[in-house]
Motif scaffolding. Structure first.
Motif, short mmCIF file in Angstrom:
data_model
loop_
_atom_site.label_atom_id
_atom_site.label_comp_id
_atom_site.label_asym_id
_atom_site.label_seq_id
_atom_site.Cartn_x
_atom_site.Cartn_y
_atom_site.Cartn_z
N LEU A 191 0.74 -1.13 0.01
CA LEU A 191 0.19 -0.07 0.04
C LEU A 191 1.04 1.48 -0.06
N GLN A 192 2.10 1.09 0.49
CA GLN A 192 2.93 2.31 0.52
C GLN A 192 3.60 2.39 -0.97
N ASN A 193 3.50 1.77 -2.00
CA ASN A 193 3.95 1.63 -3.21
C ASN A 193 2.91 2.10 -4.24
N PRO A 194 3.17 3.23 -4.83
CA PRO A 194 2.26 3.91 -5.79
C PRO A 194 2.03 3.12 -7.07
N VAL A 195 3.02 2.00 -7.36
CA VAL A 195 2.80 1.37 -8.63
C VAL A 195 3.00 -0.27 -8.19
N ALA A 196 2.58 -0.35 -7.13
CA ALA A 196 2.22 -1.94 -6.74
C ALA A 196 1.22 -2.55 -7.49
N ASN A 197 1.46 -3.99 -7.98
CA ASN A 197 0.47 -4.77 -8.72
C ASN A 197 -0.55 -5.09 -7.60
N LEU A 198 -1.60 -4.03 -7.52
CA LEU A 198 -2.42 -4.29 -6.37
C LEU A 198 -3.72 -3.36 -6.80
N ILE A 199 -4.91 -4.15 -7.04
CA ILE A 199 -6.10 -3.23 -7.22
C ILE A 199 -6.53 -2.54 -5.79
N ASP B 125 5.70 -10.81 -18.41
CA ASP B 125 6.22 -11.27 -17.22
C ASP B 125 7.01 -10.16 -16.45
N ASP B 126 7.54 -9.11 -17.46
CA ASP B 126 8.42 -8.27 -16.83
C ASP B 126 8.05 -6.76 -16.72
N LEU B 127 6.65 -6.77 -17.27
CA LEU B 127 6.32 -5.31 -17.39
C LEU B 127 4.50 -5.17 -16.87
N ASN B 128 4.24 -4.24 -15.97
CA ASN B 128 3.01 -3.89 -15.96
C ASN B 128 2.68 -2.54 -16.15
N LEU B 129 1.42 -2.17 -16.38
CA LEU B 129 0.71 -0.76 -16.67
C LEU B 129 -0.15 -0.61 -15.42
N ILE B 130 0.27 0.52 -14.86
CA ILE B 130 -0.41 0.97 -13.72
C ILE B 130 -1.38 2.12 -13.93
N THR B 131 -2.72 2.21 -13.74
CA THR B 131 -3.67 3.28 -14.07
C THR B 131 -3.89 3.72 -12.64
N ARG B 132 -3.79 5.10 -12.40
CA ARG B 132 -4.38 5.83 -11.35
C ARG B 132 -5.12 6.87 -11.81
N THR B 133 -6.41 6.81 -11.01
CA THR B 133 -7.19 7.98 -11.65
C THR B 133 -7.85 8.92 -10.32
N ILE B 134 -7.89 10.04 -10.50
CA ILE B 134 -8.40 10.86 -9.31
C ILE B 134 -9.66 11.58 -9.96
N VAL B 135 -10.77 11.24 -9.01
CA VAL B 135 -12.07 11.86 -9.35
C VAL B 135 -12.41 12.68 -8.33
N PHE C 204 -0.69 7.08 -16.36
CA PHE C 204 -0.59 5.76 -16.65
C PHE C 204 0.98 5.43 -16.59
N PHE C 205 1.52 4.36 -15.56
CA PHE C 205 3.07 4.11 -15.20
C PHE C 205 3.18 2.78 -15.89
N LEU C 206 4.03 3.03 -16.56
CA LEU C 206 5.07 1.55 -17.19
C LEU C 206 5.97 1.16 -16.13
N SER C 207 5.77 0.04 -15.55
CA SER C 207 6.67 -0.42 -14.23
C SER C 207 7.13 -1.85 -14.22
N PRO C 208 8.42 -1.76 -14.13
CA PRO C 208 8.89 -3.38 -14.28
C PRO C 208 8.24 -4.28 -13.12
N ALA C 209 7.68 -5.73 -13.56
CA ALA C 209 7.23 -6.18 -12.24
C ALA C 209 7.92 -6.53 -11.19
N PRO D 23 3.88 14.65 -18.69
CA PRO D 23 4.91 13.25 -18.11
C PRO D 23 4.76 12.85 -16.72
N THR D 24 4.68 11.85 -16.09
CA THR D 24 4.86 11.61 -14.81
C THR D 24 5.75 10.38 -14.40
N ALA D 25 6.36 10.25 -13.17
CA ALA D 25 7.14 9.22 -12.64
C ALA D 25 7.15 8.82 -11.41
N VAL D 26 7.49 7.78 -10.98
CA VAL D 26 7.63 7.66 -9.56
C VAL D 26 8.93 6.69 -9.28
#
Length: 266
Positions: A34-42, A76-86, A111-116, A150-153
């Motif tokens: 939960l402390q990781n903004p690009v965690a593989n977690l819904i 297996d190596d790459l995730n796409l993380i979407t973060r939306t603020i309404v 939208f973050f492309l992030s290594p798995a 652009p955005t990055a973490v």
């Protein structure tokens, strides 16, 4: 037209629920995720924000940010993380005798492309585009501009500690020509410590620099959160308080946040 002001975070107080010992390891890992903004977690954070001391009337502004975070496995190596603020906003008039306004603000989607997996040195990172949508239901609650940038973490997790930062910059590219252009930088350095009881203490700032008006909005914030299990459903409760050492004229003096985050581990 009076400027609208972005929101920030801080203070905390929460409910404690014990987690069964058999699930404790999973809960520890989940609390850190939960402390990781690009965690593989819904997750679906619902943030209730109050800001006080706005304008000569010392007005209050209440914002509910609904912030779904949805990861997609590309390979297996790459995730796409979407973060939306309404944002859903209720703002008292900043001047005596004025009228309050309520409605939806502008949506921001990243939208973050992030290594798995983290790098060999333990670095977790993600990068991609961020979009600003002119979705406000009242022109006083938004920019009436479509923007992008652009955005990055970048962060690291060592034992119970998480530290790093998130940054983005948005420029307006089209929209109402009668409104001011948008050129804003968002800076979000953060530090947190998660205990063996899935309690997390955090310190951060969510600062914005407006390049069009040459002014900062800087909240300094601290808070705490607690992961709770309702049967098999994990939920995080958090609270925070913030102080604004720097804000535009008429901006807020201090604020509070209380959040509920619904989690859907895979």
């Amino acid at each position: 037209m009076k400027d609208t002001y972005p929101k920030a975070v801080f203070l905390t107080a929460l409910v404690s629920f014990s987690i069964p010992a058999s699930a404790n390891d999973d809960a520890d890992a989940l609390a850190l995720k939960l402390q990781n903004p690009v965690a593989n977690l819904i997750s679906v954070p619902i943030q209730n924000n109050w800001d006080f001391g706005i304008g000569p009337a010392d007005a209050m502004r209440y914002t509910v940010n609904i912030q779904p975070v949805i990861p997609f496995k590309l390979n297996d190596d790459l995730n796409l993380i979407t973060r939306t603020i309404v944002p859903i906003i209720h703002a008292e008039s900043p001047v005596t005798g004025g009228s309050s306004i309520s409605g939806m603000g502008d949506i921001v989607q990243s939208f973050f492309l992030s290594p798995a997996k983290p790098t060999a040195s333990g670095i977790i990172w993600g990068a991609g585009p961020v979009f600003l949508y002119p979705s406000a239901t009242d022109d006083r609650l938004g920019t009436e501009k479509f923007g992008l940038g652009p955005t990055a973490v970048l962060l690291r997790q060592q034992g119970p500690w998480t530290y790093g930062g998130l940054v983005n910059h948005i420029w307006s590219v089209t929209g109402n020509k009668q409104r001011s252009d948008v050129s804003g930088t968002f800076l979000n350095p953060f530090l947190s410590y998660t205990t063996s009881k899935q309690t997390t203490y955090s310190l951060s700032t969510e600062s914005t620099y407006d390049w069009e008006r040459n002014q900062w909005l800087i909240p300094v914030q601290a808070g705490a959160s607690q992961l709770v299990m309702f049967g098999t459903q994990p939920v995080q409760f958090s609270g925070s308080a913030r102080y604004y050492p720097e804000a535009p004229k008429g901006g807020p003096d201090w604020g509070l946040r209380f959040s509920v985050t619904l989690l859907f581990p895979k």
